[in-house]
Design a protein around this motif. Sequence first.
Motif, PDB file in Angstrom:
ATOM      1  N   PRO A 163       0.819  -1.225   0.000  1.00 45.43           N
ATOM      2  CA  PRO A 163       0.000   0.000   0.000  1.00 45.43           C
ATOM      3  C   PRO A 163       0.846   1.264   0.000  1.00 45.43           C
ATOM      4  O   PRO A 163       0.435   2.283  -0.550  1.00 45.43           O
ATOM      5  CB  PRO A 163      -0.823  -0.139   1.285  1.00 45.43           C
ATOM      6  N   PHE A 164       2.019   1.214   0.613  1.00 49.15           N
ATOM      7  CA  PHE A 164       2.872   2.399   0.632  1.00 49.15           C
ATOM      8  C   PHE A 164       3.348   2.743  -0.779  1.00 49.15           C
ATOM      9  O   PHE A 164       3.419   3.927  -1.163  1.00 49.15           O
ATOM     10  CB  PHE A 164       4.076   2.160   1.551  1.00 49.15           C
ATOM     11  N   GLY A 165       3.623   1.715  -1.579  1.00 53.09           N
ATOM     12  CA  GLY A 165       4.007   1.971  -2.967  1.00 53.09           C
ATOM     13  C   GLY A 165       2.877   2.596  -3.770  1.00 53.09           C
ATOM     14  O   GLY A 165       3.100   3.504  -4.585  1.00 53.09           O
ATOM     15  N   ARG A 166       1.642   2.112  -3.535  1.00 52.92           N
ATOM     16  CA  ARG A 166       0.499   2.706  -4.217  1.00 52.92           C
ATOM     17  C   ARG A 166       0.330   4.163  -3.819  1.00 52.92           C
ATOM     18  O   ARG A 166       0.017   5.022  -4.650  1.00 52.92           O
ATOM     19  CB  ARG A 166      -0.776   1.934  -3.861  1.00 52.92           C
ATOM     20  N   LEU A 167       0.539   4.439  -2.509  1.00 54.79           N
ATOM     21  CA  LEU A 167       0.402   5.814  -2.040  1.00 54.79           C
ATOM     22  C   LEU A 167       1.450   6.724  -2.664  1.00 54.79           C
ATOM     23  O   LEU A 167       1.145   7.860  -3.062  1.00 54.79           O
ATOM     24  CB  LEU A 167       0.514   5.832  -0.513  1.00 54.79           C
ATOM     25  N   LEU A 168       2.676   6.227  -2.794  1.00 53.18           N
ATOM     26  CA  LEU A 168       3.717   7.024  -3.440  1.00 53.18           C
ATOM     27  C   LEU A 168       3.395   7.274  -4.911  1.00 53.18           C
ATOM     28  O   LEU A 168       3.629   8.371  -5.447  1.00 53.18           O
ATOM     29  CB  LEU A 168       5.076   6.312  -3.303  1.00 53.18           C
ATOM     30  N   PHE A 169       2.825   6.246  -5.584  1.00 55.44           N
ATOM     31  CA  PHE A 169       2.471   6.422  -7.001  1.00 55.44           C
ATOM     32  C   PHE A 169       1.359   7.462  -7.164  1.00 55.44           C
ATOM     33  O   PHE A 169       1.431   8.330  -8.048  1.00 55.44           O
ATOM     34  CB  PHE A 169       2.028   5.079  -7.571  1.00 55.44           C
ATOM     35  N   ARG A 170       0.344   7.386  -6.295  1.00 53.43           N
ATOM     36  CA  ARG A 170      -0.732   8.362  -6.368  1.00 53.43           C
ATOM     37  C   ARG A 170      -0.204   9.773  -6.061  1.00 53.43           C
ATOM     38  O   ARG A 170      -0.598  10.751  -6.714  1.00 53.43           O
ATOM     39  CB  ARG A 170      -1.822   7.971  -5.362  1.00 53.43           C
ATOM     40  N   HIS A 171       0.687   9.869  -5.099  1.00 53.34           N
ATOM     41  CA  HIS A 171       1.251  11.174  -4.766  1.00 53.34           C
ATOM     42  C   HIS A 171       2.069  11.732  -5.925  1.00 53.34           C
ATOM     43  O   HIS A 171       2.017  12.935  -6.215  1.00 53.34           O
ATOM     44  CB  HIS A 171       2.116  11.043  -3.507  1.00 53.34           C
ATOM     45  N   SER A 172       2.824  10.855  -6.599  1.00 54.64           N
ATOM     46  CA  SER A 172       3.612  11.338  -7.739  1.00 54.64           C
ATOM     47  C   SER A 172       2.718  11.810  -8.876  1.00 54.64           C
ATOM     48  O   SER A 172       3.055  12.763  -9.599  1.00 54.64           O
ATOM     49  CB  SER A 172       4.551  10.237  -8.234  1.00 54.64           C
ATOM     50  N   GLN A 173       1.550  11.146  -9.037  1.00 51.37           N
ATOM     51  CA  GLN A 173       0.607  11.601 -10.073  1.00 51.37           C
ATOM     52  C   GLN A 173       0.074  12.988  -9.756  1.00 51.37           C
ATOM     53  O   GLN A 173      -0.036  13.838 -10.639  1.00 51.37           O
ATOM     54  CB  GLN A 173      -0.551  10.607 -10.202  1.00 51.37           C
ATOM     55  N   LEU A 174      -0.277  13.204  -8.463  1.00 54.20           N
ATOM     56  CA  LEU A 174      -0.845  14.493  -8.094  1.00 54.20           C
ATOM     57  C   LEU A 174       0.196  15.599  -8.070  1.00 54.20           C
ATOM     58  O   LEU A 174      -0.131  16.770  -8.296  1.00 54.20           O
ATOM     59  CB  LEU A 174      -1.506  14.386  -6.716  1.00 54.20           C
ATOM     60  N   GLN A 175       1.450  15.269  -7.761  1.00 51.83           N
ATOM     61  CA  GLN A 175       2.494  16.271  -7.670  1.00 51.83           C
ATOM     62  C   GLN A 175       3.258  16.479  -8.961  1.00 51.83           C
ATOM     63  O   GLN A 175       4.094  17.369  -9.046  1.00 51.83           O
ATOM     64  CB  GLN A 175       3.494  15.861  -6.569  1.00 51.83           C
ATOM     65  N   GLY A 176       2.941  15.656  -9.993  1.00 52.60           N
ATOM     66  CA  GLY A 176       3.673  15.789 -11.251  1.00 52.60           C
ATOM     67  C   GLY A 176       3.307  17.084 -11.977  1.00 52.60           C
ATOM     68  O   GLY A 176       2.271  17.710 -11.701  1.00 52.60           O
ATOM     69  N   PRO A 177       4.154  17.525 -12.897  1.00 56.07           N
ATOM     70  CA  PRO A 177       3.878  18.770 -13.652  1.00 56.07           C
ATOM     71  C   PRO A 177       2.624  18.620 -14.507  1.00 56.07           C
ATOM     72  O   PRO A 177       2.429  17.585 -15.153  1.00 56.07           O
ATOM     73  CB  PRO A 177       5.134  18.942 -14.514  1.00 56.07           C
ATOM     74  N   PRO A 178       1.732  19.583 -14.495  1.00 58.06           N
ATOM     75  CA  PRO A 178       0.489  19.486 -15.306  1.00 58.06           C
ATOM     76  C   PRO A 178       0.817  19.559 -16.793  1.00 58.06           C
ATOM     77  O   PRO A 178       1.658  20.348 -17.220  1.00 58.06           O
ATOM     78  CB  PRO A 178      -0.318  20.700 -14.859  1.00 58.06           C
ATOM     79  N   ARG A 179       0.137  18.671 -17.536  1.00 57.47           N
ATOM     80  CA  ARG A 179       0.340  18.690 -18.989  1.00 57.47           C
ATOM     81  C   ARG A 179      -0.324  19.899 -19.606  1.00 57.47           C
ATOM     82  O   ARG A 179       0.230  20.585 -20.442  1.00 57.47           O
ATOM     83  CB  ARG A 179      -0.221  17.393 -19.598  1.00 57.47           C
ATOM     84  N   SER A 180      -1.572  20.186 -19.203  1.00 56.96           N
ATOM     85  CA  SER A 180      -2.289  21.382 -19.667  1.00 56.96           C
ATOM     86  C   SER A 180      -3.553  21.488 -18.859  1.00 56.96           C
ATOM     87  O   SER A 180      -3.985  20.528 -18.232  1.00 56.96           O
ATOM     88  CB  SER A 180      -2.613  21.308 -21.171  1.00 56.96           C
ATOM     89  N   GLY A 181      -4.200  22.632 -18.894  1.00 56.61           N
ATOM     90  CA  GLY A 181      -5.446  22.797 -18.180  1.00 56.61           C
ATOM     91  C   GLY A 181      -5.221  23.046 -16.708  1.00 56.61           C
ATOM     92  O   GLY A 181      -4.105  23.186 -16.239  1.00 56.61           O
ATOM     93  N   PRO A 182      -6.284  23.109 -15.960  1.00 55.82           N
ATOM     94  CA  PRO A 182      -6.203  23.441 -14.536  1.00 55.82           C
ATOM     95  C   PRO A 182      -5.716  22.261 -13.712  1.00 55.82           C
ATOM     96  O   PRO A 182      -5.674  21.118 -14.162  1.00 55.82           O
ATOM     97  CB  PRO A 182      -7.654  23.794 -14.199  1.00 55.82           C
ATOM     98  N   ASP A 183      -5.438  22.579 -12.488  1.00 55.73           N
ATOM     99  CA  ASP A 183      -5.028  21.550 -11.533  1.00 55.73           C
ATOM    100  C   ASP A 183      -6.245  20.699 -11.181  1.00 55.73           C
ATOM    101  O   ASP A 183      -7.360  21.205 -11.006  1.00 55.73           O
ATOM    102  CB  ASP A 183      -4.464  22.242 -10.296  1.00 55.73           C
TER     103      ASP A 183
END
Length: 383
Positions: free
Chosen positions: A288-308
């Motif tokens: 579960p910790f790995g899943r949490l890190l993956f979800r966090h990286s998705q949310l903290q990654g640079p936006p491709r376009s559009g709003p947050d």
Amino acid sequence: MPRTSTRNQFHVVRFIKDALVWERFDGQALHPVPHPDQASKSLRSLPVLALIPDRLFFFYQPESDHHSGSLRQRTAAARLEMEQAFPAQASRSGPDIVLDAGRTRILGCFPHPELTEFCRRHQDVLARANSVTTPFFLAWNAGYRRRIESWIWSNPEDRTTAAMVHGKVTFFPGTDVELKARLTEPSETGTVGKSFVSPKEWRLPELLLAAPDIGWSQLRLPLPVADGERPGSRQLVRLWIATALLGGLVCLGQALRLSDQQAQVDHWEQATNRLYSEVLAPPLGDDPFGRLLFRHSQLQGPPRSGPDALALLGLLSASAPPEFHVENFSLGPNSGIIRARLADYEQLEALLKALEAQDSLRFDLDQASSADDAVLATIRASY
């Protein structure tokens, strides 16, 4: 009568013609006693010195004792010398090497064949003694302890005499003629014994007075096994039992500490899993910790376009009615799709009106349908 130290008081058991004789040494003289157990409590606690007959051992002073070298080298040389000098004895039982109290002088000894039977008959008494020795071995130690170079010990029981003459141990029948002949023999340096000071004639009380200074452990002679048990092994058994109990207590304490720590680990694991279940959808999986890190990286990654994504969900949450629930959403380059569940169409209309007031985004209803007493709506967010 002068006072003597309690350190110089102890019980002595002798074997005169194989009969036990109990005596108490008060630091000056020997006093007969019926048995230590029948004495007063203070006297019963005194140490016990067992003096067995000299005839039960054959003592030999090896030539290597006078050579230079370390104690280990001299001991090995003495053992080899005795094995070569007495091959018949060495084949039955190897020679024993004993040292004086200062661990500087070496003496070899072979047990007499009668020693095993003697130890068997008197096993209880020998096991009780703090030290088991012979008068000669006591005299040999006392001579070096008192720095007496020449001495004589006449054993009245077997009518033999032992003497230290010209730095060597010698045994002979207890006759004055033989003694004079030994003393007048020329030494290795060519001197004659008559020029020497008269040797010290030991008496038993003098030897007993030196025993505490020599030490009970240093006076012990190697005894054979009797009835499957060496005298003194009861103390070893008690020591082994005490060591085993102590080790068991230490292991028990460590086991209790480990159990307590394991309970704490289980408590923290359960608390951590509860936190994971509040953030991640079940099942949690193996990592579960790995899943949490993956979800966090998705949310903290640079936006491709559009709003947050979080800003978009924040606008919906601020305008949504109480029973509004987002089923799914996706963001594209220019727009995003939100699929949500509402209680009825009135809530949907109220939501769209509230979203029209947003200046940064445009919300349009793509589709709405009824299902299970609810309304499923697809809303497009343009940016």
